[in-house]
Design a protein around this motif. Structure first.
Motif, PDB file in Angstrom:
ATOM      1  N   UNK A  36       0.795  -1.177  -0.019  1.00  0.00           N
ATOM      2  CA  UNK A  36       0.025   0.038  -0.020  1.00  0.00           C
ATOM      3  C   UNK A  36       0.733   1.312  -0.123  1.00  0.00           C
ATOM      4  N   UNK A  37       0.242   2.402  -0.663  1.00  0.00           N
ATOM      5  CA  UNK A  37       0.653   3.738  -0.561  1.00  0.00           C
ATOM      6  C   UNK A  37      -0.177   4.652   0.533  1.00  0.00           C
ATOM      7  N   UNK A  38       0.137   5.359   1.470  1.00  0.00           N
ATOM      8  CA  UNK A  38      -0.712   6.097   2.377  1.00  0.00           C
ATOM      9  C   UNK A  38      -0.301   7.639   2.046  1.00  0.00           C
ATOM     10  N   UNK A  39      -1.440   8.450   1.549  1.00  0.00           N
ATOM     11  CA  UNK A  39      -1.031   9.489   1.062  1.00  0.00           C
ATOM     12  C   UNK A  39      -2.037  10.532   2.036  1.00  0.00           C
ATOM     13  N   UNK A  40      -1.269  11.224   2.943  1.00  0.00           N
ATOM     14  CA  UNK A  40      -2.037  11.961   3.827  1.00  0.00           C
ATOM     15  C   UNK A  40      -1.626  13.330   4.262  1.00  0.00           C
ATOM     16  N   UNK A  41      -2.335  14.072   4.934  1.00  0.00           N
ATOM     17  CA  UNK A  41      -2.183  15.263   5.318  1.00  0.00           C
ATOM     18  C   UNK A  41      -3.040  15.648   6.369  1.00  0.00           C
ATOM     19  N   UNK A  42      -2.968  16.796   7.057  1.00  0.00           N
ATOM     20  CA  UNK A  42      -3.985  17.460   7.994  1.00  0.00           C
ATOM     21  C   UNK A  42      -5.454  17.342   7.544  1.00  0.00           C
ATOM     22  N   UNK A  43      -5.627  16.985   6.177  1.00  0.00           N
ATOM     23  CA  UNK A  43      -6.849  17.139   5.813  1.00  0.00           C
ATOM     24  C   UNK A  43      -7.439  15.708   5.255  1.00  0.00           C
ATOM     25  N   UNK A  44      -6.569  15.088   4.238  1.00  0.00           N
ATOM     26  CA  UNK A  44      -7.057  13.868   3.630  1.00  0.00           C
ATOM     27  C   UNK A  44      -6.176  12.765   4.087  1.00  0.00           C
ATOM     28  N   UNK A  45      -6.628  11.411   3.937  1.00  0.00           N
ATOM     29  CA  UNK A  45      -6.077  10.212   4.075  1.00  0.00           C
ATOM     30  C   UNK A  45      -6.556   9.235   2.898  1.00  0.00           C
ATOM     31  N   UNK A  46      -5.706   9.189   2.211  1.00  0.00           N
ATOM     32  CA  UNK A  46      -6.003   8.194   0.930  1.00  0.00           C
ATOM     33  C   UNK A  46      -5.046   7.022   0.932  1.00  0.00           C
ATOM     34  N   UNK A  47      -5.538   5.685   0.827  1.00  0.00           N
ATOM     35  CA  UNK A  47      -4.781   4.534   0.780  1.00  0.00           C
ATOM     36  C   UNK A  47      -5.129   3.708  -0.476  1.00  0.00           C
ATOM     37  N   UNK A  48      -3.774   3.742  -1.154  1.00  0.00           N
ATOM     38  CA  UNK A  48      -3.820   3.157  -2.603  1.00  0.00           C
ATOM     39  C   UNK A  48      -3.163   1.728  -2.598  1.00  0.00           C
ATOM     40  N   UNK A  49      -3.675   0.675  -3.098  1.00  0.00           N
ATOM     41  CA  UNK A  49      -3.191  -0.571  -3.135  1.00  0.00           C
ATOM     42  C   UNK A  49      -2.222  -0.861  -4.503  1.00  0.00           C
ATOM     43  N   UNK A  50      -1.238  -1.424  -4.159  1.00  0.00           N
ATOM     44  CA  UNK A  50      -0.193  -1.531  -5.081  1.00  0.00           C
ATOM     45  C   UNK A  50      -0.494  -2.840  -5.858  1.00  0.00           C
ATOM     46  N   UNK A  51      -1.416  -3.760  -5.266  1.00  0.00           N
ATOM     47  CA  UNK A  51      -1.891  -4.893  -5.872  1.00  0.00           C
ATOM     48  C   UNK A  51      -2.973  -4.732  -7.065  1.00  0.00           C
ATOM     49  N   UNK A  52      -3.882  -3.798  -6.846  1.00  0.00           N
ATOM     50  CA  UNK A  52      -4.885  -3.380  -7.659  1.00  0.00           C
ATOM     51  C   UNK A  52      -4.694  -2.169  -8.519  1.00  0.00           C
ATOM     52  N   UNK A  53      -4.004  -1.212  -8.144  1.00  0.00           N
ATOM     53  CA  UNK A  53      -3.639   0.075  -8.876  1.00  0.00           C
ATOM     54  C   UNK A  53      -4.887   0.998  -8.437  1.00  0.00           C
ATOM     55  N   UNK A  54      -5.688   0.886  -7.410  1.00  0.00           N
ATOM     56  CA  UNK A  54      -6.956   1.431  -7.110  1.00  0.00           C
ATOM     57  C   UNK A  54      -6.795   1.852  -5.765  1.00  0.00           C
ATOM     58  N   UNK A  55      -7.625   2.867  -5.417  1.00  0.00           N
ATOM     59  CA  UNK A  55      -7.708   3.157  -4.023  1.00  0.00           C
ATOM     60  C   UNK A  55      -8.597   2.277  -3.145  1.00  0.00           C
ATOM     61  N   UNK A  56      -8.162   2.067  -1.886  1.00  0.00           N
ATOM     62  CA  UNK A  56      -9.108   1.255  -1.085  1.00  0.00           C
ATOM     63  C   UNK A  56      -9.626   2.099   0.136  1.00  0.00           C
ATOM     64  N   UNK A  57      -8.890   3.264   0.259  1.00  0.00           N
ATOM     65  CA  UNK A  57      -9.620   4.212   1.287  1.00  0.00           C
ATOM     66  C   UNK A  57      -9.516   5.631   0.875  1.00  0.00           C
ATOM     67  N   UNK A  58     -10.690   6.543   0.976  1.00  0.00           N
ATOM     68  CA  UNK A  58     -10.680   7.706   0.768  1.00  0.00           C
ATOM     69  C   UNK A  58     -11.418   8.483   1.809  1.00  0.00           C
ATOM     70  N   UNK A  59     -10.622   9.385   2.501  1.00  0.00           N
ATOM     71  CA  UNK A  59     -10.928  10.364   3.710  1.00  0.00           C
ATOM     72  C   UNK A  59     -10.652  11.616   3.505  1.00  0.00           C
ATOM     73  N   UNK A  60     -11.671  12.490   3.592  1.00  0.00           N
ATOM     74  CA  UNK A  60     -11.391  13.939   3.773  1.00  0.00           C
ATOM     75  C   UNK A  60     -11.860  14.787   4.864  1.00  0.00           C
ATOM     76  N   UNK A  61     -11.398  15.542   5.597  1.00  0.00           N
ATOM     77  CA  UNK A  61     -11.991  16.235   6.886  1.00  0.00           C
ATOM     78  C   UNK A  61     -12.587  15.148   7.882  1.00  0.00           C
ATOM     79  N   UNK A  62     -11.885  14.192   7.893  1.00  0.00           N
ATOM     80  CA  UNK A  62     -12.505  13.358   8.851  1.00  0.00           C
ATOM     81  C   UNK A  62     -13.936  12.414   8.317  1.00  0.00           C
ATOM     82  N   UNK A  63     -14.196  12.677   7.014  1.00  0.00           N
ATOM     83  CA  UNK A  63     -15.390  11.737   6.560  1.00  0.00           C
ATOM     84  C   UNK A  63     -14.855  10.808   5.399  1.00  0.00           C
ATOM     85  N   UNK A  64     -15.381   9.603   5.768  1.00  0.00           N
ATOM     86  CA  UNK A  64     -14.880   8.316   4.791  1.00  0.00           C
ATOM     87  C   UNK A  64     -15.735   8.109   3.769  1.00  0.00           C
TER      88      UNK A  64
END
Length: 264
Positions: A36-64
């Motif tokens: 996985x790759x996790x891209x995050x900041x104080x606002x967003x949290x995105x988790x990207x699967x290196x197995x599928x090439x797609x996102x498994x989690x997308x959260x922004x401002x605490x909303x999943x």
């Protein structure tokens, strides 16, 4: 309807959303793990699967936003008009296809994070029918852009569809879009629609055919938003696209023989 020429013929809301200029936001950090790759900041949290090439989690401002991992979607519930073609689709196992990533790399560029993956789409026991070069860009303000360069194996039948499937929380139940509406609009039905800005609950986008099948898509769209109390998710395209928002999965529509049997 007659389109009028002007200095910029683009839909201006979509053009603003597609602006490549970062609009500010906390700097992005990337954590790389084996799968996985996790891209995050104080606002967003995105988790990207290196197995599928797609996102498994997308959260922004605490909303999943995703209740299940994102999917690259080539299947849809067959319609009455597909009664012969669907046999070819099922022989090609389009309804059981999976996405696999072979290589994934990432880099920082102008304050953004760019992720590139080489993918294939195939099903067990058959050769792959799509090769895809995917490039995702995550912006500090939370936007994500996608560029998918796909090559199809022409030995296989035409695809039922090509797109991304997102499973969203039920509270995002209000749809608003700028495109062809207000009813469902497909290539062979679009002259029964008009171009405009429309709003409706997701439940009203469903066309209740007696025999469940693909339904409710809106084509010629410049942007679409799904919203709930205090939260909104918006997608926009440089070229017009189709979207479908439904309480029913495509598997549910394909499996059930009568509309009263459908389970949201």
């Amino acid at each position: 309807e007659i389109p009028l020429k002007n200095g910029d013929g683009r839909n201006q809301d979509a053009a603003a959303l597609l602006s490549r200029r970062p609009e500010g936001g906390p700097p992005l950090a990337v954590e790389e793990q084996e799968n996985y790759l996790t891209v995050c900041s104080g606002r967003v949290l995105y988790v990207y699967s290196k197995r599928t090439g797609l996102f498994t989690r997308m959260s922004c401002d605490g909303q999943r936003f995703l209740t299940r991992p994102m999917e690259l979607n080539v299947w849809r519930a067959p319609t009455d008009n597909d009664r012969k073609l669907k046999l070819e689709w099922m022989a090609a196992h389009y309804d059981r296809s999976v996405t696999r990533a072979y290589r994934t790399g990432w880099r920082y560029e102008d304050g953004c994070v760019k992720i590139c993956s080489d993918l294939s789409v195939s099903a067990i026991a058959v050769q792959r029918f799509l090769d895809i070069r995917a490039e995702w860009t995550v912006y500090p303000d939370g936007r994500i852009s996608a560029d998918l360069d796909a090559v199809r194996n022409l030995e296989f039948p035409e695809l039922p569809r090509f797109g991304l499937r997102l499973f969203l929380p039920g509270e995002l139940g209000e749809a608003e879009y700028c495109g062809l509406g207000p009813g469902e609009s497909y290539t062979d039905k679009r002259r029964a629609a008009s171009y405009g800005r429309f709003r409706a609950p997701v439940s009203r986008l469903h066309e209740d055919y007696i025999r469940p099948q693909e339904n409710g898509s809106r084509c010629g769209c410049d942007w679409v938003s799904l919203s709930g109390p205090g939260v909104r998710l918006t997608a926009a395209g440089a070229a017009p696209f189709s979207f479908n928002a439904s309480l029913y999965t495509q598997e549910e529509l394909a499996e059930k023989a009568h509309s009263y049997e459908l389970v949201p």
